[in-house]
Design a protein around this motif. Structure first.
Motif, PDB file in Angstrom:
ATOM      1  N   GLN A  48       0.830  -1.206   0.000  1.00 50.77           N
ATOM      2  CA  GLN A  48       0.000   0.000   0.000  1.00 50.77           C
ATOM      3  C   GLN A  48       0.868   1.261   0.000  1.00 50.77           C
ATOM      4  OE1 GLN A  48      -3.326   0.358  -0.392  1.00 50.77           O
ATOM      5  NE2 GLN A  48      -3.372  -1.840  -0.761  1.00 50.77           N
ATOM      6  N   LEU A  49       2.011   1.207   0.681  1.00 51.83           N
ATOM      7  CA  LEU A  49       2.922   2.352   0.662  1.00 51.83           C
ATOM      8  C   LEU A  49       3.461   2.552  -0.756  1.00 51.83           C
ATOM      9  CD1 LEU A  49       4.239   4.620   2.257  1.00 51.83           C
ATOM     10  CD2 LEU A  49       6.113   3.046   2.800  1.00 51.83           C
ATOM     11  N   ARG A  50       3.777   1.472  -1.466  1.00 48.90           N
ATOM     12  CA  ARG A  50       4.218   1.580  -2.866  1.00 48.90           C
ATOM     13  C   ARG A  50       3.090   2.132  -3.739  1.00 48.90           C
ATOM     14  NH1 ARG A  50       6.600  -3.241  -1.434  1.00 48.90           N
ATOM     15  NH2 ARG A  50       4.972  -4.485  -2.437  1.00 48.90           N
ATOM     16  N   ARG A  51       1.875   1.663  -3.494  1.00 49.34           N
ATOM     17  CA  ARG A  51       0.720   2.185  -4.235  1.00 49.34           C
ATOM     18  C   ARG A  51       0.565   3.678  -3.971  1.00 49.34           C
ATOM     19  NH1 ARG A  51      -4.897   1.421  -2.186  1.00 49.34           N
ATOM     20  NH2 ARG A  51      -6.119   2.705  -3.577  1.00 49.34           N
ATOM     21  N   HIS A  52       0.696   4.071  -2.705  1.00 44.56           N
ATOM     22  CA  HIS A  52       0.620   5.483  -2.332  1.00 44.56           C
ATOM     23  C   HIS A  52       1.684   6.284  -3.092  1.00 44.56           C
ATOM     24  CE1 HIS A  52      -0.421   8.872   0.201  1.00 44.56           C
ATOM     25  NE2 HIS A  52       0.841   8.997   0.581  1.00 44.56           N
ATOM     26  N   ALA A  53       2.881   5.770  -3.165  1.00 46.57           N
ATOM     27  CA  ALA A  53       3.984   6.452  -3.850  1.00 46.57           C
ATOM     28  C   ALA A  53       3.665   6.711  -5.317  1.00 46.57           C
ATOM     29  CB  ALA A  53       5.263   5.631  -3.727  1.00 46.57           C
ATOM     30  N   SER A  54       2.926   5.805  -5.933  1.00 47.44           N
ATOM     31  CA  SER A  54       2.661   5.913  -7.366  1.00 47.44           C
ATOM     32  C   SER A  54       1.819   7.138  -7.730  1.00 47.44           C
ATOM     33  CB  SER A  54       1.968   4.643  -7.876  1.00 47.44           C
ATOM     34  OG  SER A  54       0.617   4.583  -7.428  1.00 47.44           O
ATOM     35  N   TYR A  55       1.168   7.746  -6.774  1.00 46.89           N
ATOM     36  CA  TYR A  55       0.343   8.919  -7.040  1.00 46.89           C
ATOM     37  C   TYR A  55       1.155  10.221  -7.060  1.00 46.89           C
ATOM     38  CZ  TYR A  55      -3.691   5.945  -6.357  1.00 46.89           C
ATOM     39  OH  TYR A  55      -4.628   4.953  -6.483  1.00 46.89           O
ATOM     40  N   PHE A  56       2.432  10.144  -6.724  1.00 42.22           N
ATOM     41  CA  PHE A  56       3.247  11.344  -6.576  1.00 42.22           C
ATOM     42  C   PHE A  56       4.361  11.404  -7.618  1.00 42.22           C
ATOM     43  CE2 PHE A  56       1.306  10.556  -2.529  1.00 42.22           C
ATOM     44  CZ  PHE A  56       0.946  11.815  -2.080  1.00 42.22           C
ATOM     45  N   ASP A  57       4.577  12.579  -8.160  1.00 41.78           N
ATOM     46  CA  ASP A  57       5.703  12.827  -9.039  1.00 41.78           C
ATOM     47  C   ASP A  57       7.000  12.639  -8.246  1.00 41.78           C
ATOM     48  OD1 ASP A  57       6.539  14.218 -11.727  1.00 41.78           O
ATOM     49  OD2 ASP A  57       7.681  15.231 -10.140  1.00 41.78           O
ATOM     50  N   ALA A  58       8.045  12.176  -8.902  1.00 40.59           N
ATOM     51  CA  ALA A  58       9.327  11.962  -8.219  1.00 40.59           C
ATOM     52  C   ALA A  58       9.864  13.245  -7.593  1.00 40.59           C
ATOM     53  CB  ALA A  58      10.351  11.372  -9.183  1.00 40.59           C
ATOM     54  N   ALA A  59       9.533  14.382  -8.179  1.00 41.06           N
ATOM     55  CA  ALA A  59      10.016  15.670  -7.674  1.00 41.06           C
ATOM     56  C   ALA A  59       8.925  16.429  -6.913  1.00 41.06           C
ATOM     57  CB  ALA A  59      10.547  16.516  -8.826  1.00 41.06           C
ATOM     58  N   VAL A  60       8.021  15.702  -6.271  1.00 46.33           N
ATOM     59  CA  VAL A  60       6.934  16.355  -5.546  1.00 46.33           C
ATOM     60  C   VAL A  60       7.506  17.253  -4.448  1.00 46.33           C
ATOM     61  CG1 VAL A  60       6.604  14.479  -3.858  1.00 46.33           C
ATOM     62  CG2 VAL A  60       4.694  16.009  -4.418  1.00 46.33           C
ATOM     63  N   GLU A  61       6.863  18.391  -4.273  1.00 49.94           N
ATOM     64  CA  GLU A  61       7.181  19.283  -3.163  1.00 49.94           C
ATOM     65  C   GLU A  61       6.032  19.199  -2.176  1.00 49.94           C
ATOM     66  OE1 GLU A  61       7.989  23.222  -4.605  1.00 49.94           O
ATOM     67  OE2 GLU A  61       9.466  22.482  -6.045  1.00 49.94           O
ATOM     68  N   PHE A  62       6.369  18.936  -0.912  1.00 52.12           N
ATOM     69  CA  PHE A  62       5.360  18.788   0.125  1.00 52.12           C
ATOM     70  C   PHE A  62       5.662  19.804   1.226  1.00 52.12           C
ATOM     71  CE2 PHE A  62       2.138  15.810   1.862  1.00 52.12           C
ATOM     72  CZ  PHE A  62       1.999  16.359   3.128  1.00 52.12           C
ATOM     73  N   TYR A  63       4.743  20.737   1.406  1.00 49.14           N
ATOM     74  CA  TYR A  63       4.898  21.802   2.395  1.00 49.14           C
ATOM     75  C   TYR A  63       3.948  21.516   3.556  1.00 49.14           C
ATOM     76  CZ  TYR A  63       7.076  24.139  -1.570  1.00 49.14           C
ATOM     77  OH  TYR A  63       7.876  24.451  -2.629  1.00 49.14           O
ATOM     78  N   HIS A  64       4.508  21.330   4.733  1.00 51.81           N
ATOM     79  CA  HIS A  64       3.724  20.996   5.928  1.00 51.81           C
ATOM     80  C   HIS A  64       4.039  22.038   6.987  1.00 51.81           C
ATOM     81  CE1 HIS A  64       2.308  18.718   9.408  1.00 51.81           C
ATOM     82  NE2 HIS A  64       1.695  17.911   8.563  1.00 51.81           N
TER      83      HIS A  64
END
Length: 161
Positions: A48-64
């Motif tokens: 499921q973590l791999r499946r989750h990863a597939s939704y994101f671009d390799a260069a995703v920027e995540f601001y938290h």
């Protein structure tokens, strides 16, 4: 001053098609939101973590707002595995989801979500936050390129499940 009739008629004729296109986009992004966070909510399972990863671009920027910034999918996933998987789940507040098209790119989604304790039997939802997600459509595949997760706050005791 007279208003030209042809531009007005053309504008009115395009409105239903544009609304239908917007409805389709909202349905697509709503389904994607459900899918990406279904995998997030089960990410203690490596598949499921791999499946989750597939939704994101390799260069995703995540601001938290409380966790800082990550600049890649790998860094974001490491944080997800360390801080989220097996600890809490995310629930969209469906009535808050808004979707906006981005010409020749994809869409922006914004809304609110709450976080529920999955590490204990209580399952209480005690955290609330706002989010903005930028989705790109490329070669028929939707991927997340930017995420903003902010305004993290406690849910009032009477609103928590």
């Amino acid at each position: 001053m007279k208003t030209p009739l042809l531009p007005l008629l053309l504008a009115l004729a395009c409105t239903p098609a544009m609304a239908a296109e917007g409805d389709d986009l909202t349905a697509t992004i709503t389904a994607l939101d459900h899918a990406v966070f279904d995998s997030f909510n089960h990410c203690s399972d490596p598949a499921q973590l791999r499946r989750h990863a597939s939704y994101f671009d390799a260069a995703v920027e995540f601001y938290h707002d409380t966790g800082g910034v990550t600049w890649t999918r790998d860094a974001m996933l490491a944080n997800t595995a360390r801080h989220a998987c097996g600890h809490f789940t995310r629930e969209l507040l469906p009535e808050t989801l808004e979707v906006f098209p981005v010409k020749d790119f994809g869409a922006i989604a914004r809304g609110q979500h709450r976080f529920c304790d999955s590490a204990s039997a209580s399952g209480k939802c005690e955290g609330l936050a706002d989010f903005t997600i930028v989705w790109r459509l490329r070669d028929g595949q939707w991927q997340i390129t930017r995420v903003l997760s902010y305004g993290h706050r406690a849910i009032a005791a009477d609103s928590a499940r």
